[in-house]
Design an enzyme around this catalytic site. Structure first.
Site, PDB file in Angstrom:
ATOM      1  N   GLU A  93       0.808  -1.210   0.000  1.00  0.00           N
ATOM      2  CA  GLU A  93       0.000   0.000   0.000  1.00  0.00           C
ATOM      3  C   GLU A  93       0.846   1.267   0.000  1.00  0.00           C
ATOM      4  O   GLU A  93       0.427   2.296  -0.542  1.00  0.00           O
ATOM      5  CB  GLU A  93      -0.955  -0.003   1.199  1.00  0.00           C
ATOM      6  N   HIS A 122       3.623   1.728  -1.718  1.00  0.00           N
ATOM      7  CA  HIS A 122       3.895   1.981  -3.131  1.00  0.00           C
ATOM      8  C   HIS A 122       2.627   2.450  -3.848  1.00  0.00           C
ATOM      9  O   HIS A 122       2.669   3.366  -4.679  1.00  0.00           O
ATOM     10  CB  HIS A 122       4.392   0.709  -3.826  1.00  0.00           C
TER      11      HIS A 122
END
Length: 301
Positions: free
Chosen positions: A46, A48
């Site tokens: 999450e 990224h």
């Protein structure tokens, strides 16, 4: 903004393909062409995804690079066992809004061992730069190559590695690279653990004890308000983390940010007029985790 690629990301694996796709996009978008780059080593989470979403909101085209860069791994580090999952990465990339995914092989990024080095003095000599010699030299080379290949207007980096953000920002400023570095907030699990691709290595007991990192860092603003000096803050952080029997502390430091200089000894940190970075690196078993908190002067006075 004009987007000419569909929401399903196109995957390119060579420098030539990447350049062709970018040339086509810029030719079709014309004056509306804006490109954001999210450089990663894959095994997306999450954290990224939050970078990809921000880029997608701010640019006509978002390029996600997935490349486990051998130059930034030391001889005893985890290059070979670094987690990789292409299908999962592409699903996350599509859901977050990446339109072009660059997934090169090492032989394409480095047809021959690179003779050129990007060495940033000073700020790479502390924190992870001290314990991982050569790491940021490798970061400098791969990031510079990606900037040259993609030519983004903006590039997005998570502040979980605040030192990396400082290093990349310095390279851009020193070399007059025409890209805006966009630092993005740390994304955490519900229990506070900073999201990291390496979290998958943690055994259940190691993961539970690793929560001491975020718990310790949450105390930092209060310690600073109470009058902590650099010495006492580092002692408090170290003592808190050392209470976990599986924790092997690499460093617990406080530095000015982004120049990463030690504050004056004995000075109350609440009187330091520039941002401060309290950063930790700790091994739990075979897994080395980093985390930090950034403090601005108006947040602690």
């Amino acid at each position: 903004m004009t987007t000419v690629l569909t929401s399903a990301p196109a995957v390119v694996r060579t420098v030539r393909e990447l350049r062709e796709r970018l040339r086509d996009y810029r030719a079709k978008a014309g004056a509306d062409a804006t490109v954001g780059l999210v450089p990663t080593m894959g095994f997306l989470h999450e954290g990224h995804a939050s970078l990809i979403r921000r880029s997608a909101a701010e640019n006509g085209l978002t390029v996600l690079s997935i490349f486990v860069n051998p130059l930034q791994f030391g001889p005893n580090e985890d290059f070979e066992r670094y987690p990789r999952d292409e299908a999962r990465d592409l699903a996350i990339a599509a859901d977050a809004g990446a339109q072009l995914v660059f997934m090169p092989e090492v032989r394409d990024m480095y047809p021959t061992p690179p003779s050129t080095k990007i060495i940033v003095g000073g700020i790479t000599e502390r924190l992870c730069g001290a314990s991982r010699p050569g790491h940021f030299d490798g970061v400098g080379v791969v990031v510079t190559k990606l900037f040259n290949l993609v030519q983004p207007g903006r590039a997005y980096f998570g502040l979980k590695d605040a030192q990396q953000v400082a290093v990349v920002s310095t390279i851009v400023a020193d070399l007059n690279q025409p890209v805006e570095i966009v630092p993005c907030p740390i994304v955490r699990e519900a229990d506070g653990l900073a999201m990291s691709s390496r979290n998958v290595y943690l055994k259940p007991e190691e993961r539970e004890q690793a929560l001491i990192l975020s718990r310790t860092l949450r105390q930092v603003p209060a310690w600073v308000r109470e009058g902590a000096t650099p010495e006492s803050l580092k002692a408090n952080m170290t003592a808190s983390i050392a209470g976990m029997p599986l924790a092997e502390i690499d460093y617990a430091e406080v530095l000015t940010y982004p120049d990463l200089q030690p504050p004056a000894e004995g000075e109350a940190l609440r009187h330091v007029p520039v941002p401060l970075l309290a950063a930790v690196a700790v091994k739990f078993g075979q897994t080395r985790l980093i985390d930090n908190v950034l403090l601005n002067p108006n947040e602690v006075n």
